[in-house]
Scaffold this active site. Structure first.
Site, PDB file in Angstrom:
ATOM      1  CE  LYS A 191      -3.420  -2.679  -0.256  1.00 56.93           C
ATOM      2  NZ  LYS A 191      -4.535  -3.214   0.477  1.00 56.93           N
TER       3      LYS A 191
HETATM    4  C1  LIG Z   1      -5.517  -4.408   0.746  1.00 54.92           C
HETATM    5  C2  LIG Z   1      -6.987  -4.227   0.775  1.00 54.92           C
HETATM    6  C3  LIG Z   1      -7.762  -4.586   1.877  1.00 54.92           C
HETATM    7  C4  LIG Z   1      -7.211  -5.354   3.043  1.00 54.92           C
HETATM    8  O1  LIG Z   1      -6.160  -4.721   3.656  1.00 54.92           O
HETATM    9  P1  LIG Z   1      -5.283  -5.519   4.731  1.00 54.92           P
HETATM   10  O2  LIG Z   1      -4.589  -4.430   5.484  1.00 54.92           O
HETATM   11  O3  LIG Z   1      -4.336  -6.373   3.968  1.00 54.92           O
HETATM   12  O4  LIG Z   1      -6.200  -6.304   5.581  1.00 54.92           O
HETATM   13  C5  LIG Z   1      -9.104  -4.290   1.876  1.00 54.92           C
HETATM   14  N1  LIG Z   1      -9.673  -3.685   0.824  1.00 54.92           N
HETATM   15  C6  LIG Z   1      -8.980  -3.358  -0.277  1.00 54.92           C
HETATM   16  C7  LIG Z   1      -9.672  -2.661  -1.397  1.00 54.92           C
HETATM   17  C8  LIG Z   1      -7.612  -3.626  -0.342  1.00 54.92           C
HETATM   18  O5  LIG Z   1      -6.916  -3.320  -1.434  1.00 54.92           O
END
Ligand SMILES: *Cc1c(COP(=O)(O)O)cnc(C)c1O
Length: 390
Positions: A191
């Site tokens: 991210k």
């Molecule tokens: C990455 C992601 C998540 C989950 O995030 P985590 O921190 O890995 O639990 C949820 N929604 C979207 C759209 C994502 O890209």
């Protein structure tokens, strides 16, 4: 055609590799030497820093965005059988969080130009059982929050934003994650800023934030983490059957320093984004739509849509060709109804969500990390041309 084929990049370029710098490495080491690894003062500081960055009222750090979504559902007071509307084009965690709260997920198709939830479809899906809308700011592009906020107000629905792609996103001067009741963020390794695993929930009401804190730490009463601190032992009470979703100080140690560089990283991804747009506009692929006026795109994912009729190359052979060129690629995402669990449980069929199905079967995400050097970016561009046989 290329007479002299470019040789693959020497070393594999990992998709979504984070930029990690010395400050966070030193801060993690300091946490480890201090002995305070778990939830503590650094987690509290990261919550404060993030809250200030977003101009939000309350922030609760957790160990993932999935946890953030799950707790937001629970804190919304959903009852079994209540319906929550979300998008067919998202990561499975968005839908699973609804399911884990015992509510019923209902999915809407997307707008093919923005890849965001189709608000006209949402409107049609609202029933007497609908309790919440869970939009995802796809790739970092804000959803039509005027339309969604108006629907939530009209039908008295909770609004929970999945901001996993959208830390820097703004819509008409307002920060993503502050429109409704809850905004859920991810600091997973791929991210925009990272803590390894990690997440944050923004809440607009104090009582909701208190509820989230309790649920995130076993259902123990407020500030139970302080029980091992130097202010003296405090008894806690268990007031709910909560979860183990708290963020550790080791994670916050990374996040505090990553957050300071959020603007710099955003600028770099924007630069790469624009370079890709220039390089690919003449190729037989579809490039992302420009950001809408009066919004800020978080530039989380750069996705191209493969047009097999125009290029003669299928999406999956493109993915393989890129990997053979040592360039890591992603698919965000096969639409939710493509997965067997949802087909079996809810009877969803990909064809019933045609825009999400088409995008999911054609999309490829290219590396867009602030860590990329200019020569990495040129390698990606060369590999895309070669994989399209251009
Ligand atoms: C990455 C992601 C998540 C989950 O995030 P985590 O921190 O890995 O639990 C949820 N929604 C979207 C759209 C994502 O890209």
């Amino acid at each position: 055609m290329q007479d002299d084929p470019i040789r693959p990049k020497e070393k594999f370029l990992m998709f979504g590799a984070p930029a990690i710098e010395d400050d966070e490495i030193e801060e993690v080491v300091a946490s480890m030497k201090s002995g305070w690894l778990g939830t503590g003062p650094k987690t509290a500081r990261f919550e404060d820093d993030f809250k200030s960055y977003k101009g939000a009222r309350h922030a609760v750090a957790v160990n993932s965005c999935t946890a953030a979504l799950h707790l937001s559902m629970l804190a919304s007071g959903l009852q079994p059988g209540d319906e929550v509307i979300t998008t067919a084009m998202t990561f499975c965690a968005t839908v699973n969080a609804i399911i884990h709260s015992k509510a019923v997920p209902v999915i809407a198709d997307i707008d093919p130009a923005t890849m965001n939830i189709d608000c006209a479809h949402v409107e049609k899906l609202i029933t007497k059982k609908t309790r919440a809308i869970l939009p995802v700011h796809f790739a970092g592009r804000p959803c039509d929050m005027d339309a969604l906020s108006a629907m939530c107000e009209k039908h008295r629905l909770k609004l929970i934003e999945d901001c996993a792609h959208a830390i820097e996103t703004r819509y008409k001067g307002r920060e993503a994650g502050t429109f409704g009741d809850f905004g859920c963020f991810s600091f997973y390794v791929t991210k925009n800023i990272v803590t390894g695993e990690g997440g944050m929930i923004l809440a607009s009401r104090e009582e909701d934030a208190a509820c989230l804190k309790t649920l995130a730490l076993h259902g123990m009463s407020k500030d139970a983490w302080k029980r091992f601190g130097d202010e003296g032992f405090k008894h806690y009470q268990v007031v709910e059957a909560g979860f183990k979703y708290n963020m550790m100080d080791i994670q916050a140690a990374i996040g505090i320093h990553q957050l300071k560089r959020i603007g710099k990283y955003w600028e770099r991804r924007r630069e790469i984004w624009n370079r890709y747009n220039d390089a690919f506009s003449s190729l037989p692929v579809e490039i992302p739509a420009d950001p809408e006026p009066d919004t800020r795109h978080a530039y989380h994912l750069y996705t191209i849509l493969i047009n097999e009729n125009a290029s003669g190359v299928s999406r999956d052979s493109f993915l393989n060709a890129m990997t053979a060129e040592n360039i890591g690629v992603g698919v965000h995402y096969m639409s939710i109804p493509e997965h067997p669990f949802y087909q079996k449980t809810y009877g969803w069929k990909p064809e019933d969500y045609p825009a999400a199905m088409s995008a999911g079967r054609r999309t490829v995400s290219l590396p867009l990390s602030a860590k990329l050097t200019d020569s990495d970016v040129e390698d990606v561009i060369a590999a895309v041309r070669k994989s399209l046989k251009m």
